[in-house]
Structure formats: C-alpha cells, structure tokens
Motif scaffolding. Structure first.
Motif, PDB file in Angstrom:
ATOM      1  N   ASN A 192      39.965  20.358   6.543  1.00 41.32           N
ATOM      2  CA  ASN A 192      40.184  21.613   5.821  1.00 41.32           C
ATOM      3  C   ASN A 192      39.136  21.715   4.721  1.00 41.32           C
ATOM      4  O   ASN A 192      39.108  20.881   3.816  1.00 41.32           O
ATOM      5  N   PHE A 193      38.278  22.726   4.782  1.00 39.19           N
ATOM      6  CA  PHE A 193      37.197  22.766   3.797  1.00 39.19           C
ATOM      7  C   PHE A 193      37.686  23.118   2.393  1.00 39.19           C
ATOM      8  O   PHE A 193      36.950  23.009   1.419  1.00 39.19           O
ATOM      9  N   HIS A 194      38.968  23.521   2.272  1.00 39.98           N
ATOM     10  CA  HIS A 194      39.544  23.747   0.945  1.00 39.98           C
ATOM     11  C   HIS A 194      40.219  22.483   0.402  1.00 39.98           C
ATOM     12  O   HIS A 194      40.701  22.485  -0.735  1.00 39.98           O
ATOM     13  N   GLY A 195      40.264  21.423   1.216  1.00 38.53           N
ATOM     14  CA  GLY A 195      40.901  20.191   0.774  1.00 38.53           C
ATOM     15  C   GLY A 195      40.043  19.426  -0.217  1.00 38.53           C
ATOM     16  O   GLY A 195      38.857  19.707  -0.402  1.00 38.53           O
ATOM     17  N   GLU A 196      40.645  18.431  -0.861  1.00 43.66           N
ATOM     18  CA  GLU A 196      39.901  17.625  -1.830  1.00 43.66           C
ATOM     19  C   GLU A 196      38.859  16.760  -1.119  1.00 43.66           C
ATOM     20  O   GLU A 196      39.032  16.395   0.048  1.00 43.66           O
ATOM     21  N   PRO A 197      37.764  16.432  -1.816  1.00 43.01           N
ATOM     22  CA  PRO A 197      36.744  15.556  -1.224  1.00 43.01           C
ATOM     23  C   PRO A 197      37.358  14.228  -0.786  1.00 43.01           C
ATOM     24  O   PRO A 197      38.224  13.678  -1.473  1.00 43.01           O
ATOM     25  N   GLU A 198      36.900  13.728   0.378  1.00 44.58           N
ATOM     26  CA  GLU A 198      37.431  12.481   0.927  1.00 44.58           C
ATOM     27  C   GLU A 198      36.324  11.440   1.059  1.00 44.58           C
ATOM     28  O   GLU A 198      35.181  11.778   1.392  1.00 44.58           O
ATOM     29  N   ALA A 199      36.680  10.198   0.828  1.00 43.82           N
ATOM     30  CA  ALA A 199      35.736   9.105   1.026  1.00 43.82           C
ATOM     31  C   ALA A 199      35.315   9.057   2.489  1.00 43.82           C
ATOM     32  O   ALA A 199      36.141   9.189   3.393  1.00 43.82           O
ATOM     33  N   GLY A 200      34.021   8.914   2.721  1.00 50.13           N
ATOM     34  CA  GLY A 200      33.500   8.836   4.077  1.00 50.13           C
ATOM     35  C   GLY A 200      33.276  10.180   4.735  1.00 50.13           C
ATOM     36  O   GLY A 200      32.787  10.244   5.867  1.00 50.13           O
ATOM     37  N   ARG A 201      33.619  11.271   4.054  1.00 49.26           N
ATOM     38  CA  ARG A 201      33.432  12.606   4.638  1.00 49.26           C
ATOM     39  C   ARG A 201      32.644  13.539   3.713  1.00 49.26           C
ATOM     40  O   ARG A 201      32.590  14.740   3.943  1.00 49.26           O
ATOM     41  N   LEU A 202      32.051  12.975   2.680  1.00 52.31           N
ATOM     42  CA  LEU A 202      31.259  13.771   1.746  1.00 52.31           C
ATOM     43  C   LEU A 202      29.792  13.690   2.156  1.00 52.31           C
ATOM     44  O   LEU A 202      29.154  12.642   2.051  1.00 52.31           O
ATOM     45  N   LEU A 203      29.263  14.793   2.652  1.00 56.53           N
ATOM     46  CA  LEU A 203      27.877  14.817   3.113  1.00 56.53           C
ATOM     47  C   LEU A 203      26.908  14.671   1.947  1.00 56.53           C
ATOM     48  O   LEU A 203      27.155  15.181   0.845  1.00 56.53           O
ATOM     49  N   SER A 204      25.803  14.006   2.201  1.00 61.07           N
ATOM     50  CA  SER A 204      24.767  13.886   1.179  1.00 61.07           C
ATOM     51  C   SER A 204      24.104  15.240   0.971  1.00 61.07           C
ATOM     52  O   SER A 204      24.124  16.109   1.851  1.00 61.07           O
ATOM     53  N   MET A 205      23.499  15.412  -0.179  1.00 60.56           N
ATOM     54  CA  MET A 205      22.787  16.661  -0.457  1.00 60.56           C
ATOM     55  C   MET A 205      21.611  16.830   0.501  1.00 60.56           C
ATOM     56  O   MET A 205      21.258  17.945   0.872  1.00 60.56           O
ATOM     57  N   GLU A 206      21.001  15.722   0.902  1.00 61.53           N
ATOM     58  CA  GLU A 206      19.892  15.804   1.852  1.00 61.53           C
ATOM     59  C   GLU A 206      20.368  16.343   3.197  1.00 61.53           C
ATOM     60  O   GLU A 206      19.670  17.134   3.847  1.00 61.53           O
ATOM     61  N   ALA A 207      21.579  15.929   3.610  1.00 61.46           N
ATOM     62  CA  ALA A 207      22.133  16.431   4.868  1.00 61.46           C
ATOM     63  C   ALA A 207      22.450  17.921   4.761  1.00 61.46           C
ATOM     64  O   ALA A 207      22.178  18.702   5.682  1.00 61.46           O
ATOM     65  N   ILE A 208      23.008  18.317   3.620  1.00 59.98           N
ATOM     66  CA  ILE A 208      23.308  19.738   3.401  1.00 59.98           C
ATOM     67  C   ILE A 208      22.016  20.542   3.363  1.00 59.98           C
ATOM     68  O   ILE A 208      21.935  21.650   3.904  1.00 59.98           O
ATOM     69  N   LYS A 209      20.986  19.971   2.756  1.00 59.17           N
ATOM     70  CA  LYS A 209      19.688  20.650   2.673  1.00 59.17           C
ATOM     71  C   LYS A 209      19.156  20.981   4.063  1.00 59.17           C
ATOM     72  O   LYS A 209      18.684  22.103   4.311  1.00 59.17           O
ATOM     73  N   ALA A 210      19.227  20.031   4.979  1.00 56.75           N
ATOM     74  CA  ALA A 210      18.712  20.254   6.333  1.00 56.75           C
ATOM     75  C   ALA A 210      19.488  21.360   7.037  1.00 56.75           C
ATOM     76  O   ALA A 210      18.906  22.201   7.742  1.00 56.75           O
ATOM     77  N   ILE A 211      20.802  21.380   6.838  1.00 55.51           N
ATOM     78  CA  ILE A 211      21.637  22.406   7.471  1.00 55.51           C
ATOM     79  C   ILE A 211      21.328  23.782   6.887  1.00 55.51           C
ATOM     80  O   ILE A 211      21.201  24.776   7.610  1.00 55.51           O
ATOM     81  N   VAL A 212      21.183  23.835   5.567  1.00 61.45           N
ATOM     82  CA  VAL A 212      20.886  25.108   4.898  1.00 61.45           C
ATOM     83  C   VAL A 212      19.534  25.651   5.351  1.00 61.45           C
ATOM     84  O   VAL A 212      19.375  26.852   5.596  1.00 61.45           O
ATOM     85  N   ALA A 213      18.556  24.759   5.473  1.00 59.19           N
ATOM     86  CA  ALA A 213      17.212  25.186   5.869  1.00 59.19           C
ATOM     87  C   ALA A 213      17.222  25.846   7.242  1.00 59.19           C
ATOM     88  O   ALA A 213      16.489  26.817   7.485  1.00 59.19           O
ATOM     89  N   SER A 214      18.060  25.350   8.142  1.00 62.01           N
ATOM     90  CA  SER A 214      18.053  25.876   9.506  1.00 62.01           C
ATOM     91  C   SER A 214      19.023  27.029   9.724  1.00 62.01           C
ATOM     92  O   SER A 214      18.808  27.860  10.605  1.00 62.01           O
ATOM     93  N   ARG A 215      20.084  27.105   8.906  1.00 65.49           N
ATOM     94  CA  ARG A 215      21.134  28.089   9.180  1.00 65.49           C
ATOM     95  C   ARG A 215      21.281  29.195   8.133  1.00 65.49           C
ATOM     96  O   ARG A 215      21.791  30.272   8.445  1.00 65.49           O
TER      97      ARG A 215
END
Length: 371
Positions: A207-230
């Motif tokens: 659930n993207f409205h849920g609290e951050p979870e250990a092991g499921r928090l994407l790095s900013m670098e990973a988010i950067k790659a997704i943002v660049a393409s989408r």
C-alpha cells in the motif's frame, strides 16, 4: 478597466452598497466564462470580468496617491479589487462549495487599508462575489454578493486557519533544471536514510499510503532511474492544480510498481507516497505550495517513522503551463530544497467555510446580495 480597481475609494465610507453591486453584476448572468480547469487562470479571468463590469458603472472616486496604505506586509490578504473592496470566487459543481480566504481572518476587524485621516477598511468589511459557472456550457448561472457576517450567521464560523508553506522557483532556476543532465536536479538521500534503502524490490502487493518498511524503501538512485524514464516527457493534463497533482501521484506510484486506483490518489496526506517517504508536486508557475510541512523547519513526520520534514524525499515536476508536458524534475531530500530554490519568508494561511450547493441552486438566474 481592471487596473482602475486596484486603488481604494477616496473615502472608506464611499463604497457602493452590496445590493447595488449585485444589481450591476446582473448582466453577467448567462455570459460565458470559459473554464480552463487551471485555478489561477480561471480566477484571474473572473476577476477581470467582474472588474470590467463594475468599472462600466459609477465607481467611487479613487484615493489619491499617498493618502492610504496597505497595512498587511506585501499586501497579503488584501482584497483584489480595492475600489469596491471585493474578492471574487468561482463556484462550479458538487454538493458544497469550500470558500477559502487566504491570509486574513474574514471575520476579524483587523485593518487592511489605512487612510492618512485615520479612516480604515477592515477584513470583515470585504464583500465576497461568488459566481457560479456551469461546467458544461461555461455560462454564469448566478451571482451572490456576501458579507463575512452573513456567511457566519448563515453557514457558521470560518474554520481555524491552516498553515501553508511556499517555495519559489524562478524562471532562471527552472531553466537551470532544464539544462541539468537529463533535465533533472538530483541529490541523494541523507546517509542515515540511504543505509535503509534497497536498489530494487517488488512493491505490487504494498500500500503506497502505508508507513515505510525495512527492505522495501527504494534508494533515491533507483527512483531517479524510474523518474527519468517515466516522468520526464510525460504529459499531465493541465487541469486544476490538485487534479494534476493527483495525476502525477498516480503516475509515479504506478511507475514505482504499486497497484493504484483512482480512489487511492484521493486520500491525500503527507508525504503523498508515504511508503517511499516521497512527496510529489506539480509546478508550472514560480510558486510551489508545500502544505502543512516545510523542509525549512525540521519536524517529525506523523506516520513516517524515522523521517523528518528535512529527510522526506521531494519530487517536483516542472510542467509546461500550456501543454502540461513535464520538462524537468527536481528529486532530492527536503533539506536540499532551500539550497536550490527560495522559500517564501512569510507563511500563508487560509480560513475556510463550506457552503451547501443548495444555497446557489435557490438563486439560479439571479444576482443577489446577502439573500
């Protein structure tokens, strides 16, 4: 002319009575006011229409230069059309209309305009011109000229002011983003956050409205790659700011791997994609509304354990005002927003009052004052 309306009357007692204002605005009924879906544009168009209509009649004489001053700093909260001391608002559809008054308490006798002879115009003397526009035909259905006292007595007190922080991204700063590598200004997570992140993870069952979870928090670098393409190059239909913000929220959440429905993006909250401690904003003008939390002041974020307003991640999509195309992105922890851009020094706030749409239904085809 609209510019004739930006100077107050020569005397505070010279304002045209509200009933006469309503009579002069009667010709607006049936006129077309094309709605663009962009809040500021539609508001400006209505203000110009009302100003031109009032200016075609007998306005009170204008105050002479040097005979008056705005008391609030930078004129914040002072009504737009000073000559007749009115503010204008568009009413469209729904079960109720949420009247929002920025940077003044409409019920208070606080001084807004002060004359050199000691006379004043107060916040509770402002006249609200509410114009209902049909969202299909774009024609004016009714006009209501209401006083703050009438609104309070009829519908109840205005709500407690809510704080709104703002960030300024100037045209020059926007250009810097466009010219940055990949049209993106990017800064990584705080080291304390970075050590909790992962490079990839399946988020389809989360659930993207849920609290951050250990092991499921994407790095900013990973988010950067997704943002660049989408995100960069994507088109967000230029409707009202909230709708465009929801469209961006849905786009980003889906790109990250969440399963998202239209209802999911109506929930709101801070940060928008709490599971990734990611706040998303659409910006096509110099001002970005930051909402309840501002990275300028560090505070714990409810429902986002381990994050403060400075470590929450921000994704600001810079869109073209005409096409809605995302031309650049700012992606960084909140702590770095102030390094790149400028905070508005003074906080803005709003007082709100809900008015049932049935009230406007009763005035179909009419222009009335405090009915």
């Amino acid at each position: 002319m609209e510019e004739d309306m930006y100077v107050p009357p020569e005397q505070a007692t010279a304002l045209t009575p509200a009933s006469e204002i309503a009579r002069r605005l009667k010709p607006l009924i049936g006129q077309q006011l094309r709605l663009t879906g962009k809040t500021r544009t539609d508001g400006a168009n209505l203000r110009k229409l009302v100003a031109a209509t009032l200016a075609s009649g007998n306005l009170p004489a204008a105050a002479k230069e040097g005979s008056w001053r705005c008391v609030p700093p930078k004129g914040k909260g002072v009504p737009s059309l000073l000559r007749e001391y009115v503010d204008t608002y568009i009413v469209t559809s729904g079960n109720s209309y949420n009247l929002q008054v920025w940077n003044r308490d409409p019920s208070s006798p606080s001084v807004q305009i002060e004359y050199t002879d000691g006379a004043t115009l107060l916040a509770n003397q402002v006249r609200f011109v509410l114009v209902r526009v049909d969202t299909t035909s774009h024609r004016v259905r009714c006009v209501a000229v209401l006083s703050p006292d009438y609104i309070v007595n009829r519908f109840g007190k205005f709500g407690k002011p809510t704080v709104k922080q703002q960030l300024i991204i100037t045209p020059t700063a926007r250009q810097r983003v466009y010219e940055a590598p990949g049209s993106m200004v990017f800064l990584p997570d705080d080291p304390r956050v970075a050590k909790r992140t992962v490079a990839r993870v399946d988020l389809s069952g989360c659930n993207f409205h849920g609290e951050p979870e250990a092991g499921r928090l994407l790095s900013m670098e990973a988010i950067k790659a997704i943002v660049a393409s989408r995100v960069i190059g994507a088109v967000l239909e230029p409707k009202a700011t909230k709708t465009r913000g929801q469209a961006l929220e849905q786009l980003v959440a889906s790109a990250l791997g969440y399963k998202v429905s239209d209802k999911d993006v109506m929930i709101g909250g801070y940060p928008d994609i709490r599971h990734q401690a990611l706040e998303v904003k659409v910006q096509d003008a110099p001002t970005v509304d930051l909402g309840r939390y501002s990275p300028q002041f560090e505070e714990e974020v409810a429902g986002c354990a381990g994050f403060t307003s400075k470590s929450v991640r921000y994704l600001i999509a810079l869109t073209d005002a005409t096409t809605g195309k995302c031309r650049g992105v700012v992606l960084c922890p909140g702590a770095h927003l102030g390094d790149q851009f400028t905070y508005v020094a003074d906080e803005s706030f709003k007082c709100q009052r809900s008015i049932p749409m049935a009230f406007f239904e009763q005035m179909e085809g009419m222009s009335v004052a405090n009915p």
